[in-house]
Design an enzyme around this catalytic site. Structure first.
Site, PDB file in Angstrom:
ATOM      1  N   CYS A   1      -1.879  -6.214 -19.271  1.00  0.00           N
ATOM      2  CA  CYS A   1      -1.667  -4.805 -18.921  1.00  0.00           C
ATOM      3  C   CYS A   1      -2.171  -3.854 -19.994  1.00  0.00           C
ATOM      4  CB  CYS A   1      -0.187  -4.559 -18.636  1.00  0.00           C
ATOM      5  SG  CYS A   1       0.312  -5.178 -17.010  1.00  0.00           S
TER       6      CYS A   1
ATOM      7  N   LYS B   1      -5.032  -1.401 -18.982  1.00  0.00           N
ATOM      8  CA  LYS B   1      -4.850  -0.192 -18.185  1.00  0.00           C
ATOM      9  C   LYS B   1      -5.551   1.007 -18.816  1.00  0.00           C
ATOM     10  CE  LYS B   1      -0.550  -0.810 -15.585  1.00  0.00           C
ATOM     11  NZ  LYS B   1       0.800  -0.245 -15.357  1.00  0.00           N
TER      12      LYS B   1
ATOM     13  N   THR C   1       4.855   9.916  -7.469  1.00  0.00           N
ATOM     14  CA  THR C   1       5.616   9.747  -8.715  1.00  0.00           C
ATOM     15  C   THR C   1       5.152   8.527  -9.505  1.00  0.00           C
ATOM     16  OG1 THR C   1       7.358   8.457  -7.594  1.00  0.00           O
ATOM     17  CG2 THR C   1       7.669  10.852  -7.747  1.00  0.00           C
TER      18      THR C   1
ATOM     19  N   ASP D   1       4.765   5.491  -8.656  1.00  0.00           N
ATOM     20  CA  ASP D   1       5.701   4.391  -8.433  1.00  0.00           C
ATOM     21  C   ASP D   1       4.975   3.051  -8.465  1.00  0.00           C
ATOM     22  OD1 ASP D   1       8.245   3.233  -7.903  1.00  0.00           O
ATOM     23  OD2 ASP D   1       8.752   4.969  -6.671  1.00  0.00           O
ATOM     24  N   ASP D   2       5.756   1.964  -8.373  1.00  0.00           N
ATOM     25  CA  ASP D   2       5.198   0.627  -8.564  1.00  0.00           C
ATOM     26  C   ASP D   2       4.419   0.111  -7.368  1.00  0.00           C
ATOM     27  OD1 ASP D   2       6.389  -0.073 -11.235  1.00  0.00           O
ATOM     28  OD2 ASP D   2       8.205   0.443 -10.136  1.00  0.00           O
TER      29      ASP D   2
ATOM     30  N   ASP E   1      -2.515  -5.690  -8.387  1.00  0.00           N
ATOM     31  CA  ASP E   1      -2.600  -5.665  -9.836  1.00  0.00           C
ATOM     32  C   ASP E   1      -3.532  -6.781 -10.284  1.00  0.00           C
ATOM     33  OD1 ASP E   1      -2.024  -5.145 -12.591  1.00  0.00           O
ATOM     34  OD2 ASP E   1      -0.046  -4.431 -11.976  1.00  0.00           O
TER      35      ASP E   1
ATOM     36  N   GLY F   1      -8.317 -13.470   0.226  1.00  0.00           N
ATOM     37  CA  GLY F   1      -8.681 -12.760  -0.991  1.00  0.00           C
ATOM     38  C   GLY F   1     -10.145 -12.410  -1.029  1.00  0.00           C
ATOM     39  N   HIS F   2     -10.640 -12.154  -2.239  1.00  0.00           N
ATOM     40  CA  HIS F   2     -12.042 -11.774  -2.414  1.00  0.00           C
ATOM     41  C   HIS F   2     -12.501 -12.238  -3.786  1.00  0.00           C
ATOM     42  CE1 HIS F   2     -15.723  -9.632  -1.661  1.00  0.00           C
ATOM     43  NE2 HIS F   2     -15.588  -8.912  -2.764  1.00  0.00           N
TER      44      HIS F   2
ATOM     45  N   ASP G   1       9.337  -1.325 -13.153  1.00  0.00           N
ATOM     46  CA  ASP G   1       9.129  -2.384 -14.133  1.00  0.00           C
ATOM     47  C   ASP G   1       8.316  -1.822 -15.301  1.00  0.00           C
ATOM     48  OD1 ASP G   1       6.737  -2.235 -12.739  1.00  0.00           O
ATOM     49  OD2 ASP G   1       6.505  -4.391 -12.467  1.00  0.00           O
TER      50      ASP G   1
END
Length: 355
Positions: free
Chosen positions: A23, A26, A54, A56-57, A74, A145-146, A233
């Protein structure tokens, strides 16, 4: 630190292929705000319970009176050199956003971007297998998926889940008088910085793997508690960044009592030795002006507050009367270090950190 981790895959180091890991990849919060400025327009159906308003997750879309769809994605570059563990960490991190909304995951899609000409097929297969194994533990299939050929190795998931519309827990629902509870200790970014410099002990590496592959399953039960008002989180923007998002969403002030914040073993000393990620300083540059640090805090507090947490813990804002029940949920699901770390108060949406 007394021992250096020996990399079983030497000389191949996954982390050497990427400019950032986990992470910590980011985009800095200040830059992200500029990118997203004015992007909330367009068609917004009434069924969209949670969008980007906001930060949010996950997004939440109401299907009917009993069900809402939770959707998130993610992905990131390697935080560790072991391909199997990288896959596990990335999958755990992606699934966490569904738990953070109070949802139960039901399905995932894999996102795989790899430097095919540079990484052996077996290594790429181990990354995918690590993600599959975490999804198996979470009780969900990877249903598609890809894949693309990429300069840097990237792996992650699109994850979907279900939640009752009345049990959606946003990051914006905190109330004045609430207590803040953190589910996992801080310090993942510090450990990853030491690993990249080949200065992480075996014990430190085990800590890193254990915390980043622990699914945030308590989110489902926490959303069922009436006294839980907000959930999020703690990931790439660090504890300070995500506490600020909670404060902004509620229009209230968040207070963190630093002495109560759980830390991974040894990370305080490691910060003092200089093991800090570049993302930590970028985070602070983006929101530090909104954080009031009390006099007398340890010199390492700022770096740990902004330390990017890959697959970090749940941050809960709950009524004081619900604290015992919240901690019991965490303890029952194996989160022994979950702790009360602060409170929510009337005041401008800022963060105050006390001793």
């Amino acid at each position: 630190m007394t021992a250096t981790l020996m990399n079983p895959l030497a000389p191949l180091r996954l982390t050497s292929f990427s400019h950032g890991g986990g992470c910590g990849c980011k985009i800095a919060p200040g830059v992200l705000s500029e990118i997203l400025k004015g992007s909330a327009g367009g068609f917004i159906p009434p069924e969209l319970i949670v969008g980007i308003e906001t930060a949010d997750d996950a997004a939440v879309y109401k299907l009917n009176d009993e069900q809402a769809l939770v959707a998130t994605t993610d992905f990131f570059m390697p935080i560790v050199d072991d391909p199997y563990q990288f896959g596990r960490i990335a999958a755990t991190n992606a699934i966490s956003d569904v738990y953070a909304m109070g949802g139960k995951p039901i399905m995932a899609l894999a996102l795989v971007a790899m430097p095919v000409g540079q990484l052996p097929v077996e290594v790429i297969g181990d990354i995918v297998r690590g993600g599959q194994d975490v999804c198996r533990v979470a009780g969900i299939p990877i249903a598609g998926g890809h894949t693309i050929d990429s300069v840097e190795p990237i792996y992650g998931l699109v994850v979907m889940g279900l939640v009752h519309p009345d049990q959606v827990r946003r990051n914006a629902g905190a109330k004045a008088g609430d207590v803040l509870v953190l589910g996992k200790p801080l310090g993942v970014g510090v450990l990853s910085a030491a690993l990249k410099k080949e200065q992480l002990s075996e014990a430190g590496y085990r800590q890193l793997i254990d915390t980043t592959t622990r699914l945030n399953t308590p989110g489902i039960a926490l959303a069922g508690l009436d006294g839980v008002h907000a959930l999020t989180d703690v990931t790439g923007f660090g504890l300070a960044g995500h506490a600020l998002e909670l404060a902004r969403g509620a229009g209230l002030a968040a207070v963190i009592e630093w002495s109560r914040v759980p830390l991974l073993d040894g990370v305080d000393a490691m910060v003092a030795e200089g093991f800090v990620t570049g993302a930590s300083s970028r985070n602070w540059a983006g929101y530090g002006a909104e954080v009031d640090l009390a006099d007398g805090l340890p010199s390492t507090a700022q770096a740990l507050l902004s330390d990017p947490q890959t697959s970090g813990g749940l941050l809960v804002s709950c009524d004081a009367g619900a604290v015992a029940a919240v901690l019991k949920v965490f303890r029952d699901e194996g989160f022994a270090l979950a702790a009360v770390i602060g409170r929510v108060e009337q005041g401008p949406p800022t963060l105050r950190v006390t001793r």
